[in-house]
Design a protein around this motif. Structure first.
Motif, PDB file in Angstrom:
ATOM      1  N   SER A  44    -108.633 -93.734  44.900  1.00 31.77           N
ATOM      2  CA  SER A  44    -107.789 -94.013  43.740  1.00 31.77           C
ATOM      3  C   SER A  44    -108.482 -95.002  42.813  1.00 31.77           C
ATOM      4  N   LYS A  45    -107.973 -95.136  41.607  1.00 30.03           N
ATOM      5  CA  LYS A  45    -108.511 -96.128  40.675  1.00 30.03           C
ATOM      6  C   LYS A  45    -108.382 -97.535  41.248  1.00 30.03           C
ATOM      7  N   THR A  46    -107.246 -97.785  41.895  1.00 28.17           N
ATOM      8  CA  THR A  46    -107.025 -99.105  42.468  1.00 28.17           C
ATOM      9  C   THR A  46    -108.058 -99.421  43.534  1.00 28.17           C
ATOM     10  N   SER A  47    -108.317 -98.447  44.423  1.00 24.42           N
ATOM     11  CA  SER A  47    -109.278 -98.683  45.501  1.00 24.42           C
ATOM     12  C   SER A  47    -110.686 -98.884  44.956  1.00 24.42           C
ATOM     13  N   LEU A  48    -110.976 -98.285  43.798  1.00 24.79           N
ATOM     14  CA  LEU A  48    -112.299 -98.416  43.185  1.00 24.79           C
ATOM     15  C   LEU A  48    -112.384 -99.627  42.253  1.00 24.79           C
ATOM     16  N   GLY A  49    -111.287-100.323  42.080  1.00 24.93           N
ATOM     17  CA  GLY A  49    -111.290-101.490  41.214  1.00 24.93           C
ATOM     18  C   GLY A  49    -111.413-101.142  39.745  1.00 24.93           C
ATOM     19  N   LYS A  55    -111.401 -93.482  32.930  1.00 29.56           N
ATOM     20  CA  LYS A  55    -111.304 -92.057  33.236  1.00 29.56           C
ATOM     21  C   LYS A  55    -112.156 -91.729  34.457  1.00 29.56           C
ATOM     22  N   LEU A  56    -111.498 -91.219  35.502  1.00 32.18           N
ATOM     23  CA  LEU A  56    -112.220 -90.875  36.730  1.00 32.18           C
ATOM     24  C   LEU A  56    -113.242 -89.773  36.493  1.00 32.18           C
ATOM     25  N   GLU A  57    -113.019 -88.960  35.471  1.00 34.15           N
ATOM     26  CA  GLU A  57    -113.949 -87.870  35.164  1.00 34.15           C
ATOM     27  C   GLU A  57    -115.340 -88.387  34.809  1.00 34.15           C
ATOM     28  N   LYS A  58    -115.447 -89.666  34.489  1.00 35.84           N
ATOM     29  CA  LYS A  58    -116.755 -90.242  34.141  1.00 35.84           C
ATOM     30  C   LYS A  58    -117.620 -90.503  35.372  1.00 35.84           C
ATOM     31  N   LEU A  85    -106.768 -89.554  41.260  1.00 37.24           N
ATOM     32  CA  LEU A  85    -107.561 -89.504  42.478  1.00 37.24           C
ATOM     33  C   LEU A  85    -108.907 -88.834  42.225  1.00 37.24           C
ATOM     34  N   LEU A  86    -109.914 -89.328  42.927  1.00 33.02           N
ATOM     35  CA  LEU A  86    -111.232 -88.692  42.964  1.00 33.02           C
ATOM     36  C   LEU A  86    -111.440 -88.185  44.381  1.00 33.02           C
ATOM     37  N   LEU A 386    -111.068 -90.262  59.084  1.00 33.56           N
ATOM     38  CA  LEU A 386    -112.289 -90.952  58.707  1.00 33.56           C
ATOM     39  C   LEU A 386    -111.945 -92.340  58.166  1.00 33.56           C
ATOM     40  N   LEU A 387    -112.764 -93.326  58.498  1.00 32.17           N
ATOM     41  CA  LEU A 387    -112.534 -94.696  58.070  1.00 32.17           C
ATOM     42  C   LEU A 387    -113.312 -94.953  56.785  1.00 32.17           C
ATOM     43  N   VAL A 388    -112.612 -95.364  55.738  1.00 33.46           N
ATOM     44  CA  VAL A 388    -113.214 -95.519  54.416  1.00 33.46           C
ATOM     45  C   VAL A 388    -113.148 -96.975  53.972  1.00 33.46           C
ATOM     46  N   LYS A 389    -114.299 -97.531  53.619  1.00 28.49           N
ATOM     47  CA  LYS A 389    -114.373 -98.889  53.087  1.00 28.49           C
ATOM     48  C   LYS A 389    -115.120 -98.859  51.770  1.00 28.49           C
ATOM     49  N   ILE A 390    -114.630 -99.618  50.804  1.00 29.81           N
ATOM     50  CA  ILE A 390    -115.236 -99.635  49.469  1.00 29.81           C
ATOM     51  C   ILE A 390    -115.690-101.060  49.154  1.00 29.81           C
ATOM     52  N   LYS A 391    -116.927-101.174  48.731  1.00 28.14           N
ATOM     53  CA  LYS A 391    -117.484-102.481  48.380  1.00 28.14           C
ATOM     54  C   LYS A 391    -117.930-102.465  46.937  1.00 28.14           C
TER      55      LYS A 391
END
Length: 391
Positions: A44-49, A55-58, A85-86, A386-391
């Motif tokens: 999500s946008k939130t998870s990606l900061g 625009k996620l399309e970018k 969502l992406l 699956l375990l997902v972590k975003i940095k």
């Protein structure tokens, strides 16, 4: 001229710095001792900061340290015209970890990926709603088909059961098969090499239709009354179906289905909002009751392996851990009312399950054991994501 070049260099440095600050590293770990693929990661946008205006399309998904880009898909879940969502599908080895980079698109536009995951309303065939991916296809029926049946007009269909279209090709067939029906050049009830619809639904639950059990009988809704397509694409199709309020011996039931189907999966995901009951049943038709049923309460699935014409078919439903309460092989003098049911807990007015089929002629499930092994592994994976972590 030198001053202009200095300004341009400063602008380029600032742009690159801004770009590097926006890069996100996604680490995906597999907690199971088995390789994983055809499982969709949602960012999500939130998870990606990101800002709500971004625009996620970018953005694209690239395997870290390589020039390899993954196919991705943006989804507007709430219908406001802005993607929320992406999606992408990584391949992760047993107990392995992979890293991916979310980067701003800089490459020139390439050919769009094939829309394997597709769904649409089909007014040219009364008012079906049909969906498919590269493995399976389904359909269900709308209010016009219901009214035709109630008015005793030939060609109508009255059921909230789910129909199966047995395809054995990777490419999309929905539009092609309906076109044959519409222009009279063929029929999807005959297999010409791509598969066919030889699966009878009638009043049954088909594959994954719902019901409410009161005492010893099952009650269920009629056809859907409205629909909304959310997304189609290379990774997922999803949509909603709304049903008229219905009655189960004095219990007023409200029902809304959110259905999605991802690339590579033989099972559609059903997220059902339901009001008026504490438990909800879902079932698969037993047709002539000449096959073998199985219920695995511990692993969380039910299935039916049956002969169908000159082949065999496995149908099944998988449930998240601790949501399946019981299972019942329900028999009735009316063949269409004979179903293998599972009863589920309704939690916060919602139930979730995964339902679909494996056709022997399609080639991946040649035996009952192979089909049930797929259901077992599917259950293990949804309960150990699956375990997902975003940095």
């Amino acid at each position: 001229m030198k001053l202009t070049n200095s300004i341009l260099a400063l602008m380029l440095t600032t742009t690159l710095l801004s770009f590097s600050q926006k890069k996100k590293i996604v680490t995906i770990s597999n907690p199971l001792n088995t390789d994983r693929e055809f499982e969709t990661v949602e960012l999500s946008k939130t998870s990606l900061g990101l800002k709500s205006s971004d625009k996620l399309e970018k953005y694209s998904v690239k395997e870290l340290g390589t020039s390899s880009f993954l196919i991705s898909q943006c989804v507007d879940e709430n219908g406001d015209g802005i993607s929320d969502l992406l999606l992408f599908q990584p391949k992760i080895k047993a107990l392995g970890t992979n890293k991916y980079e979310i980067v701003i698109n800089t490459a020139t536009k390439t050919k769009s990926p094939i829309v394997f995951c597709y769904s649409r309303f089909v007014p040219e065939r009364i008012d079906d709603y049909a969906w498919e991916n590269n493995k399976v296809a389904f359909r269900t029926y709308g209010p016009v088909a219901q009214k035709m049946t109630e008015d005793k007009v030939k060609g109508g269909t009255l059921t909230s059961g789910i129909d199966a279209w047995l395809k054995r090709v990777e490419y999309p067939v929905i539009n092609k098969w309906y076109e044959k029906y519409t222009n009279g050049t063929g029929t999807y009830h005959k297999d010409t090499g791509e598969g066919l619809d030889n699966f009878h639904v009638g009043d049954s639950r088909g594959i994954g239709g719902v019901a409410v059990k009161i005492d010893t009988a099952y009650y269920y809704s009629k056809n859907f009354i409205s629909w909304k397509t959310i997304t189609t694409g290379p990774i997922r199709t999803s949509f909603t179906l709304t049903y008229a309020d219905w009655n189960a011996v004095g219990n007023k039931i409200k029902e809304l289905k959110h259905i999605s189907l991802d690339y590579g999966s033989f099972l559609s995901k059903f997220e059902i909002e339901v009001f008026g009951v504490n438990t909800l049943s879902t079932g698969i038709t037993l047709h002539n009751n000449d096959g073998k049923t199985e219920s695995n309460l511990n692993e969380g699935w039910i299935d039916y392996w049956q002969p169908i014409d000159d082949s065999e078919l496995g149908t099944g439903i998988v449930f998240p851990k601790n949501t399946m309460i019981s299972a019942e092989k329900y028999m009735n003098s009316n063949k269409d009312l004979c179903n293998l049911y599972a009863t589920l807990k309704v939690v916060n007015n919602k139930v979730i399950y995964y339902t679909g089929f494996g056709w022997k002629k399609q080639g991946e499930f040649l035996t009952k054991e192979a089909w049930e092994n797929y259901l077992t592994n599917y259950a293990i994976k949804i309960n150990n994501p699956l375990l997902v972590k975003i940095k």
